[in-house]
Motif scaffolding. Structure first.
Motif, PDB file in Angstrom:
ATOM      1  N   ILE A   1       0.857  -1.191   0.000  1.00 58.17           N
ATOM      2  CA  ILE A   1       0.000   0.000   0.000  1.00 58.17           C
ATOM      3  C   ILE A   1       0.889   1.236   0.000  1.00 58.17           C
ATOM      4  CG2 ILE A   1      -0.259  -0.434   2.508  1.00 58.17           C
ATOM      5  CD1 ILE A   1      -2.686   1.362   2.461  1.00 58.17           C
ATOM      6  N   GLY A   2       0.710   2.083  -0.993  1.00 58.44           N
ATOM      7  CA  GLY A   2       1.545   3.294  -1.075  1.00 58.44           C
ATOM      8  C   GLY A   2       1.286   4.026  -2.373  1.00 58.44           C
ATOM      9  N   SER A   3       1.984   5.142  -2.539  1.00 59.49           N
ATOM     10  CA  SER A   3       1.782   5.996  -3.714  1.00 59.49           C
ATOM     11  C   SER A   3       2.490   5.418  -4.930  1.00 59.49           C
ATOM     12  CB  SER A   3       2.377   7.387  -3.432  1.00 59.49           C
ATOM     13  OG  SER A   3       1.866   7.903  -2.234  1.00 59.49           O
ATOM     14  N   ASP A   4       2.112   5.957  -6.103  1.00 58.80           N
ATOM     15  CA  ASP A   4       2.843   5.663  -7.343  1.00 58.80           C
ATOM     16  C   ASP A   4       3.820   6.814  -7.544  1.00 58.80           C
ATOM     17  OD1 ASP A   4       1.975   4.589 -10.686  1.00 58.80           O
ATOM     18  OD2 ASP A   4       3.784   5.579  -9.927  1.00 58.80           O
ATOM     19  N   PHE A   5       5.092   6.556  -7.221  1.00 61.39           N
ATOM     20  CA  PHE A   5       6.082   7.642  -7.230  1.00 61.39           C
ATOM     21  C   PHE A   5       6.434   8.075  -8.653  1.00 61.39           C
ATOM     22  CE2 PHE A   5       6.229   7.216  -2.886  1.00 61.39           C
ATOM     23  CZ  PHE A   5       6.710   5.989  -2.429  1.00 61.39           C
ATOM     24  N   VAL A   6       6.259   7.191  -9.631  1.00 57.74           N
ATOM     25  CA  VAL A   6       6.526   7.606 -11.017  1.00 57.74           C
ATOM     26  C   VAL A   6       5.504   8.670 -11.405  1.00 57.74           C
ATOM     27  CG1 VAL A   6       6.608   6.896 -13.444  1.00 57.74           C
ATOM     28  CG2 VAL A   6       7.547   5.390 -11.669  1.00 57.74           C
ATOM     29  N   VAL A   7       4.256   8.429 -11.055  1.00 58.60           N
ATOM     30  CA  VAL A   7       3.195   9.414 -11.346  1.00 58.60           C
ATOM     31  C   VAL A   7       3.507  10.735 -10.650  1.00 58.60           C
ATOM     32  CG1 VAL A   7       0.772   9.985 -10.860  1.00 58.60           C
ATOM     33  CG2 VAL A   7       1.367   7.766 -11.846  1.00 58.60           C
ATOM     34  N   GLU A   8       4.001  10.649  -9.413  1.00 49.69           N
ATOM     35  CA  GLU A   8       4.343  11.895  -8.705  1.00 49.69           C
ATOM     36  C   GLU A   8       5.402  12.671  -9.481  1.00 49.69           C
ATOM     37  OE1 GLU A   8       3.535  10.346  -4.089  1.00 49.69           O
ATOM     38  OE2 GLU A   8       5.543  10.493  -4.903  1.00 49.69           O
ATOM     39  N   GLY A   9       6.423  11.967  -9.976  1.00 44.23           N
ATOM     40  CA  GLY A   9       7.476  12.621 -10.759  1.00 44.23           C
ATOM     41  C   GLY A   9       6.918  13.196 -12.050  1.00 44.23           C
ATOM     42  N   GLU A  10       6.000  12.460 -12.678  1.00 45.71           N
ATOM     43  CA  GLU A  10       5.372  12.934 -13.919  1.00 45.71           C
ATOM     44  C   GLU A  10       4.573  14.209 -13.674  1.00 45.71           C
ATOM     45  OE1 GLU A  10       3.127   9.494 -15.069  1.00 45.71           O
ATOM     46  OE2 GLU A  10       4.790   8.625 -16.228  1.00 45.71           O
ATOM     47  N   ARG A  11       3.879  14.260 -12.531  1.00 46.07           N
ATOM     48  CA  ARG A  11       3.074  15.458 -12.226  1.00 46.07           C
ATOM     49  C   ARG A  11       3.972  16.688 -12.067  1.00 46.07           C
ATOM     50  NH1 ARG A  11      -1.176  12.439  -8.070  1.00 46.07           N
ATOM     51  NH2 ARG A  11      -2.618  11.751  -9.694  1.00 46.07           N
ATOM     52  N   ALA A  12       5.139  16.447 -11.437  1.00 46.33           N
ATOM     53  CA  ALA A  12       6.094  17.551 -11.262  1.00 46.33           C
ATOM     54  C   ALA A  12       6.629  18.010 -12.613  1.00 46.33           C
ATOM     55  CB  ALA A  12       7.245  17.096 -10.361  1.00 46.33           C
ATOM     56  N   GLY A  13       7.004  17.048 -13.457  1.00 46.24           N
ATOM     57  CA  GLY A  13       7.549  17.370 -14.779  1.00 46.24           C
ATOM     58  C   GLY A  13       6.528  18.037 -15.672  1.00 46.24           C
ATOM     59  N   ASP A  14       5.295  17.554 -15.558  1.00 44.56           N
ATOM     60  CA  ASP A  14       4.212  18.078 -16.395  1.00 44.56           C
ATOM     61  C   ASP A  14       3.984  19.562 -16.096  1.00 44.56           C
ATOM     62  OD1 ASP A  14       0.784  17.319 -17.041  1.00 44.56           O
ATOM     63  OD2 ASP A  14       2.506  17.131 -18.380  1.00 44.56           O
ATOM     64  N   TRP A  15       3.992  19.888 -14.798  1.00 42.69           N
ATOM     65  CA  TRP A  15       3.778  21.282 -14.408  1.00 42.69           C
ATOM     66  C   TRP A  15       4.881  22.154 -14.985  1.00 42.69           C
ATOM     67  CZ3 TRP A  15       6.662  24.934 -11.750  1.00 42.69           C
ATOM     68  CH2 TRP A  15       5.976  26.123 -11.449  1.00 42.69           C
ATOM     69  N   LEU A  16       6.125  21.681 -14.934  1.00 45.88           N
ATOM     70  CA  LEU A  16       7.258  22.490 -15.424  1.00 45.88           C
ATOM     71  C   LEU A  16       7.166  22.705 -16.930  1.00 45.88           C
ATOM     72  CD1 LEU A  16       9.686  23.881 -14.156  1.00 45.88           C
ATOM     73  CD2 LEU A  16      11.076  21.936 -14.897  1.00 45.88           C
ATOM     74  N   VAL A  17       6.802  21.651 -17.670  1.00 47.72           N
ATOM     75  CA  VAL A  17       6.669  21.766 -19.136  1.00 47.72           C
ATOM     76  C   VAL A  17       5.616  22.829 -19.453  1.00 47.72           C
ATOM     77  CG1 VAL A  17       5.862  20.571 -21.208  1.00 47.72           C
ATOM     78  CG2 VAL A  17       7.449  19.421 -19.650  1.00 47.72           C
ATOM     79  N   LYS A  18       4.508  22.810 -18.705  1.00 49.79           N
ATOM     80  CA  LYS A  18       3.438  23.790 -18.943  1.00 49.79           C
ATOM     81  C   LYS A  18       3.904  25.192 -18.549  1.00 49.79           C
ATOM     82  CE  LYS A  18      -0.652  20.794 -18.813  1.00 49.79           C
ATOM     83  NZ  LYS A  18      -0.103  19.453 -18.413  1.00 49.79           N
ATOM     84  N   GLU A  19       4.662  25.269 -17.444  1.00 52.10           N
ATOM     85  CA  GLU A  19       5.138  26.568 -16.931  1.00 52.10           C
ATOM     86  C   GLU A  19       6.003  27.289 -17.966  1.00 52.10           C
ATOM     87  OE1 GLU A  19       4.137  27.828 -14.201  1.00 52.10           O
ATOM     88  OE2 GLU A  19       5.546  29.442 -13.761  1.00 52.10           O
ATOM     89  N   TYR A  20       6.751  26.487 -18.757  1.00 55.48           N
ATOM     90  CA  TYR A  20       7.670  27.082 -19.750  1.00 55.48           C
ATOM     91  C   TYR A  20       7.181  26.865 -21.174  1.00 55.48           C
ATOM     92  CZ  TYR A  20      11.079  28.199 -16.148  1.00 55.48           C
ATOM     93  OH  TYR A  20      11.708  28.736 -15.040  1.00 55.48           O
ATOM     94  N   ALA A  21       5.889  26.540 -21.332  1.00 56.26           N
ATOM     95  CA  ALA A  21       5.340  26.290 -22.677  1.00 56.26           C
ATOM     96  C   ALA A  21       5.593  27.505 -23.578  1.00 56.26           C
ATOM     97  CB  ALA A  21       3.852  26.022 -22.573  1.00 56.26           C
ATOM     98  N   GLY A  22       6.001  27.257 -24.798  1.00 56.13           N
ATOM     99  CA  GLY A  22       6.188  28.345 -25.766  1.00 56.13           C
ATOM    100  C   GLY A  22       7.536  29.026 -25.635  1.00 56.13           C
ATOM    101  N   LYS A  23       8.269  28.758 -24.547  1.00 51.95           N
ATOM    102  CA  LYS A  23       9.581  29.404 -24.388  1.00 51.95           C
ATOM    103  C   LYS A  23      10.629  28.498 -25.044  1.00 51.95           C
ATOM    104  CE  LYS A  23       8.350  32.537 -20.870  1.00 51.95           C
ATOM    105  NZ  LYS A  23       7.302  31.863 -20.121  1.00 51.95           N
ATOM    106  N   THR A  24      11.715  29.079 -25.553  1.00 49.60           N
ATOM    107  CA  THR A  24      12.740  28.243 -26.179  1.00 49.60           C
ATOM    108  C   THR A  24      14.102  28.409 -25.504  1.00 49.60           C
ATOM    109  OG1 THR A  24      13.124  30.067 -27.688  1.00 49.60           O
ATOM    110  CG2 THR A  24      11.689  28.275 -28.485  1.00 49.60           C
ATOM    111  N   GLU A  25      14.264  29.466 -24.676  1.00 51.72           N
ATOM    112  CA  GLU A  25      15.604  29.652 -24.090  1.00 51.72           C
ATOM    113  C   GLU A  25      15.876  28.512 -23.099  1.00 51.72           C
ATOM    114  OE1 GLU A  25      13.022  31.587 -23.364  1.00 51.72           O
ATOM    115  OE2 GLU A  25      12.872  31.759 -21.192  1.00 51.72           O
ATOM    116  N   PRO A  26      17.172  28.214 -22.866  1.00 49.69           N
ATOM    117  CA  PRO A  26      17.519  27.092 -21.983  1.00 49.69           C
ATOM    118  C   PRO A  26      17.006  27.329 -20.558  1.00 49.69           C
ATOM    119  CG  PRO A  26      19.466  27.866 -23.172  1.00 49.69           C
ATOM    120  CD  PRO A  26      18.377  28.870 -23.421  1.00 49.69           C
ATOM    121  N   VAL A  27      16.470  26.287 -19.937  1.00 53.06           N
ATOM    122  CA  VAL A  27      16.016  26.330 -18.542  1.00 53.06           C
ATOM    123  C   VAL A  27      16.870  25.323 -17.763  1.00 53.06           C
ATOM    124  CG1 VAL A  27      14.088  25.936 -16.957  1.00 53.06           C
ATOM    125  CG2 VAL A  27      13.663  26.921 -19.234  1.00 53.06           C
ATOM    126  N   ASN A  28      17.721  25.833 -16.846  1.00 59.89           N
ATOM    127  CA  ASN A  28      18.654  24.974 -16.115  1.00 59.89           C
ATOM    128  C   ASN A  28      18.031  24.474 -14.813  1.00 59.89           C
ATOM    129  OD1 ASN A  28      20.672  25.316 -18.057  1.00 59.89           O
ATOM    130  ND2 ASN A  28      21.291  27.263 -17.132  1.00 59.89           N
TER     131      ASN A  28
END
Ligand code: GZL
Length: 307
Positions: free
Chosen positions: A120-147
């Motif tokens: 019994i526990g969380s799906d940690f891959v999904v948690e990582g995906e949710r974090a990544g998904d938010w970042l992709v949306k946060e920088y949508a349309g931008k092309t400069e490097p994001v470190n």
């Protein structure tokens, strides 16, 4: 048991009270202490006798605790494995002793799923995906490097491996999003601060921090402020857990997004323990339900936050 030491009866208390042996990872983070409280409170609530051990994040201490529970002939053993591998031997000893095992919070990588009744526990891959998904949306349309710099959880643990994987899979969609440094902060504030200080010394152009838990993020905030930068503004921060201190920093604008990982596994664990003791069939995988929080959602949720 009936007092006869040779009796194979499990449980060693006079009445038929269920005896649960629980080996906890440690007390490394706010999440962990909330998880421990949930387990201790729910055992009391369920009338289950709890034998609890804190392993101080050491696998050998968890293995010792499990062996001790086997010696004491507890009815059920439950534990949160600090790392994914190295459990087969001790879990076979529990199986040979006829004591069912339940995994909580973190998984083991053993291919032999007969070694435990349920996880019994969380799906940690999904948690990582949710974090990544938010970042992709946060920088949508931008092309400069994001470190991006990444503070990983405990090396070899399921949450560290899976949160890293899920996040990387998602940000692959935006080639300008780059992880320029990634290191373990062992899920603690102190280590998170120490590693972030090193990141800041090595890189003058950090745009984003992805920390695998709030505690390392909170430690990193101290390092970022110590370097004269504004957390949440100069360096955007994404964390996982959503414990009270993390949610407060989110509401204060020092963190930008938190992926929730619920520590409140106690009630469901005790239900599982009763079913397993009664020999009833149980689900092999029970997923905790959890969500994500923006700064606005944190402000709304804080007043009623349980942990
Ligand atoms: C996740 C749990 C992790 C938390 C950390 O389920 O194993 O361990 O995310 C904790 O805060 O230390």
């Amino acid at each position: 048991g009936d007092g006869d030491s040779a009796s194979s009866g499990s449980g060693n208390s006079g009445d038929d009270k269920i005896v649960l042996g629980f080996s906890q990872v440690g007390a490394e983070s706010g999440w962990r202490t909330a998880n421990t409280k949930s387990i201790q409170d729910s055992a009391k609530e369920a009338g289950i006798e709890l034998k609890f051990s804190d392993a101080q994040q050491k696998q050998e201490n968890q293995i010792k605790a499990i062996r001790s529970f086997i010696q004491q002939k507890v009815d059920v053993i439950a534990f949160s494995p600090v790392v994914e591998s190295g459990w087969d031997t001790v879990l076979k000893e529990a199986k040979d002793a006829g004591i069912p095992v339940i995994l909580t919070d973190r998984a083991v990588d053993s291919p032999d799923t007969s070694l435990y009744k349920s996880f019994i526990g969380s799906d940690f891959v999904v948690e990582g995906e949710r974090a990544g998904d938010w970042l992709v949306k946060e920088y949508a349309g931008k092309t400069e490097p994001v470190n991006i710099v990444e503070l990983q959880g405990t090396t070899g643990s399921a949450p560290a491996n899976d949160r890293k994987k899920g996040f990387a899979d998602k940000i692959a969609a935006a080639p300008n999003l780059k992880i320029i440094a990634s290191q373990t902060g062992d899920f603690t504030r102190a280590k998170g601060k120490e590693v972030m200080e090193a990141f800041l010394k090595a890189h003058s152009d950090i745009d984003v921090l992805y920390a695998h838990n709030d505690d390392m993020g909170l430690g990193a905030i101290e390092a970022i402020e110590g370097a004269g930068k504004k957390p949440g503004v100069d360096i955007k921060i994404i964390t996982v857990d959503a414990v009270k201190d993390g949610m407060q920093a989110l509401a204060d604008g020092k963190i930008n997004f938190i992926v929730e990982c619920s520590p409140l596994l106690g009630p469901q664990l005790m239900e599982l323990v009763k079913k397993v003791k009664a020999g009833e069939a149980v689900e092999a995988r029970i997923l905790t339900n959890e969500t994500t929080f923006t700064q606005e959602q944190a402000k709304a949720a804080l007043p009623t936050r349980q942990y």
